[in-house]
Design a protein around this motif. Structure first.
Motif, mmCIF file in Angstrom:
data_model
loop_
_atom_site.group_PDB
_atom_site.id
_atom_site.type_symbol
_atom_site.label_atom_id
_atom_site.label_comp_id
_atom_site.label_asym_id
_atom_site.label_seq_id
_atom_site.Cartn_x
_atom_site.Cartn_y
_atom_site.Cartn_z
ATOM 1 N N LEU A 105 81.603 8.565 102.890
ATOM 2 C CA LEU A 105 82.859 7.991 102.410
ATOM 3 C C LEU A 105 83.110 8.357 100.952
ATOM 4 O O LEU A 105 84.232 8.704 100.576
ATOM 5 N N PHE A 106 82.058 8.289 100.133
ATOM 6 C CA PHE A 106 82.205 8.626 98.726
ATOM 7 C C PHE A 106 82.584 10.090 98.532
ATOM 8 O O PHE A 106 83.317 10.442 97.610
ATOM 9 N N THR A 107 82.072 10.943 99.424
ATOM 10 C CA THR A 107 82.365 12.368 99.311
ATOM 11 C C THR A 107 83.845 12.658 99.552
ATOM 12 O O THR A 107 84.374 13.677 99.091
ATOM 13 N N LEU A 108 84.521 11.761 100.259
ATOM 14 C CA LEU A 108 85.956 11.937 100.513
ATOM 15 C C LEU A 108 86.805 11.591 99.294
ATOM 16 O O LEU A 108 87.961 12.021 99.217
ATOM 17 N N CYS A 109 86.251 10.821 98.369
ATOM 18 C CA CYS A 109 87.059 10.356 97.232
ATOM 19 C C CYS A 109 87.609 11.497 96.372
ATOM 20 O O CYS A 109 88.807 11.510 96.071
ATOM 21 N N PRO A 110 86.770 12.469 95.942
ATOM 22 C CA PRO A 110 87.321 13.551 95.112
ATOM 23 C C PRO A 110 88.435 14.360 95.776
ATOM 24 O O PRO A 110 89.474 14.605 95.138
ATOM 25 N N PRO A 111 88.289 14.771 97.068
ATOM 26 C CA PRO A 111 89.393 15.511 97.681
ATOM 27 C C PRO A 111 90.675 14.698 97.804
ATOM 28 O O PRO A 111 91.779 15.235 97.620
ATOM 29 N N LEU A 112 90.552 13.403 98.106
ATOM 30 C CA LEU A 112 91.745 12.566 98.221
ATOM 31 C C LEU A 112 92.433 12.413 96.867
ATOM 32 O O LEU A 112 93.670 12.468 96.772
ATOM 33 N N ALA A 113 91.634 12.220 95.818
ATOM 34 C CA ALA A 113 92.210 12.149 94.477
ATOM 35 C C ALA A 113 92.836 13.474 94.082
ATOM 36 O O ALA A 113 93.880 13.508 93.406
ATOM 37 N N ASN A 114 92.222 14.564 94.510
ATOM 38 C CA ASN A 114 92.756 15.895 94.245
ATOM 39 C C ASN A 114 94.147 16.061 94.847
ATOM 40 O O ASN A 114 95.064 16.587 94.215
ATOM 41 N N ILE A 115 94.304 15.590 96.081
ATOM 42 C CA ILE A 115 95.606 15.671 96.764
ATOM 43 C C ILE A 115 96.643 14.829 96.031
ATOM 44 O O ILE A 115 97.797 15.246 95.852
ATOM 45 N N ALA A 116 96.234 13.638 95.597
ATOM 46 C CA ALA A 116 97.171 12.751 94.903
ATOM 47 C C ALA A 116 97.671 13.371 93.608
ATOM 48 O O ALA A 116 98.874 13.340 93.304
ATOM 49 N N VAL A 117 96.766 13.947 92.829
ATOM 50 C CA VAL A 117 97.160 14.560 91.554
ATOM 51 C C VAL A 117 98.003 15.811 91.798
ATOM 52 O O VAL A 117 98.963 16.082 91.058
ATOM 53 N N ALA A 118 97.670 16.550 92.854
ATOM 54 C CA ALA A 118 98.408 17.785 93.146
ATOM 55 C C ALA A 118 99.884 17.515 93.426
ATOM 56 O O ALA A 118 100.733 18.393 93.227
ATOM 57 N N SER A 119 100.204 16.299 93.877
ATOM 58 C CA SER A 119 101.585 15.994 94.241
ATOM 59 C C SER A 119 102.529 15.958 93.039
ATOM 60 O O SER A 119 103.740 16.116 93.208
ATOM 61 N N PHE A 120 101.992 15.740 91.838
ATOM 62 C CA PHE A 120 102.882 15.710 90.673
ATOM 63 C C PHE A 120 102.602 16.825 89.666
ATOM 64 O O PHE A 120 103.302 16.938 88.668
ATOM 65 N N VAL A 121 101.587 17.651 89.920
ATOM 66 C CA VAL A 121 101.287 18.741 88.990
ATOM 67 C C VAL A 121 102.426 19.755 88.958
ATOM 68 O O VAL A 121 102.865 20.193 87.879
ATOM 69 N N GLY A 122 102.911 20.153 90.130
ATOM 70 C CA GLY A 122 104.000 21.127 90.204
ATOM 71 C C GLY A 122 105.259 20.658 89.497
ATOM 72 O O GLY A 122 105.802 21.364 88.627
#
Length: 268
Positions: A105-122
């Motif tokens: 479960l903890f290993t999923l945290c970085p990719p999920l956070a990555n997706i969230a940040v990617a949504s506003f980077v562009g």
């Protein structure tokens, strides 16, 4: 159908405009001018075909300093991704004492956070460009965040120490939180290196991406077994997993700041 191509809602063969430049070839190209003579249209298409069939300027590409810098940055950017993707579950279970279920479960945290940040980077990068910021500055700023952010949080995570059983638990959660925050910032590379190929050469952007992405895949071949080797020799997770990634992240940021560029190249 709009004149010279395109679709119009409700258009039919009966009510479509009559003056359309003919579509020719498998790519669906139309001559620029409607109603030109057959020879003019043929000459124009011939010029376009000659332009398309120009050989790829491999010499210029491989000797281009911004392309070389971009390839190295791609390598550094992917090192932490591949290494942590492979070793993070083992780090959680062996070093932090997390159960296998919680480690998953903890290993999923970085990719999920990555997706969230990617949504506003562009949109953030687009807003900066609309306000007049130089493209090269936007690319370098975004990529600096994408590299120095994870490196800084990895360094902080490696410094977290245990203080008894309760300290171990709180330290484990702090480490997960720091790594999640740090790796989420790697999404800024979407406005950095992953846009830079198109900046350097719109014509050969796909070739540039294939070239740098090949080099960027090497950490998966080199970094993962190297981490295991270092771990076997040192028995220290911080030195084996975090330190190489931190050094490569900071070196990649320095290289891109020095030699990176977003100006269209003469061969591109």
């Amino acid at each position: 159908v709009y004149q010279r191509g395109g679709a119009m809602p409700g258009a039919t063969r009966d009510n479509a405009p009559k003056e359309l430049a003919p579509v020719r070839g498998l790519t669906g190209r139309r001559p620029k001018e409607v109603g030109g003579t057959e020879n003019e249209n043929t000459d124009e298409l011939s010029d376009e075909k000659d332009e398309e069939n120009k050989p790829v300027p491999w010499g210029e590409i491989l000797s281009c300093t911004p392309v070389r810098a971009l390839a190295y940055v791609h390598f550094c950017n992917n090192w932490g991704f591949y290494v942590l993707l492979a070793w993070l579950p083992s780090y959680f279970t062996q070093e932090l004492g997390v159960t296998l279920t919680n480690a998953s479960l903890f290993t999923l945290c970085p990719p999920l956070a990555n997706i969230a940040v990617a949504s506003f980077v562009g949109p953030l990068a687009d807003d900066a460009l609309k306000k007049g910021m130089d493209v090269t500055r936007v690319r370098k700023t975004a990529q600096t965040i994408a590299l120095c952010g994870p490196a800084t949080f990895m360094a902080a995570a490696s410094l977290v120490s245990y203080n008894g059983d309760d300290g171990a638990a709180s330290s484990g959660f702090a480490t997960v939180a720091l790594l999640t925050l740090g790796l989420s910032l790697s999404s800024f590379s979407y406005a950095g290196l992953y846009c830079n190929h198109q900046d350097l050469s719109p014509r050969y952007a796909s070739i540039l991406l294939g070239l740098t992405n090949t080099i960027g895949a090497l950490p998966g071949v080199i970094g993962v077994p190297l981490t295991g080797y270092l771990l076997q020799r040192t028995e220290n997770w911080e030195l084996s997993m975090f330190l190489p990634a931190i050094l490569l992240y900071f070196s990649g940021a320095a290289v891109f700041a020095k030699w990176g560029d977003a100006e269209k190249q003469s061969w591109g």
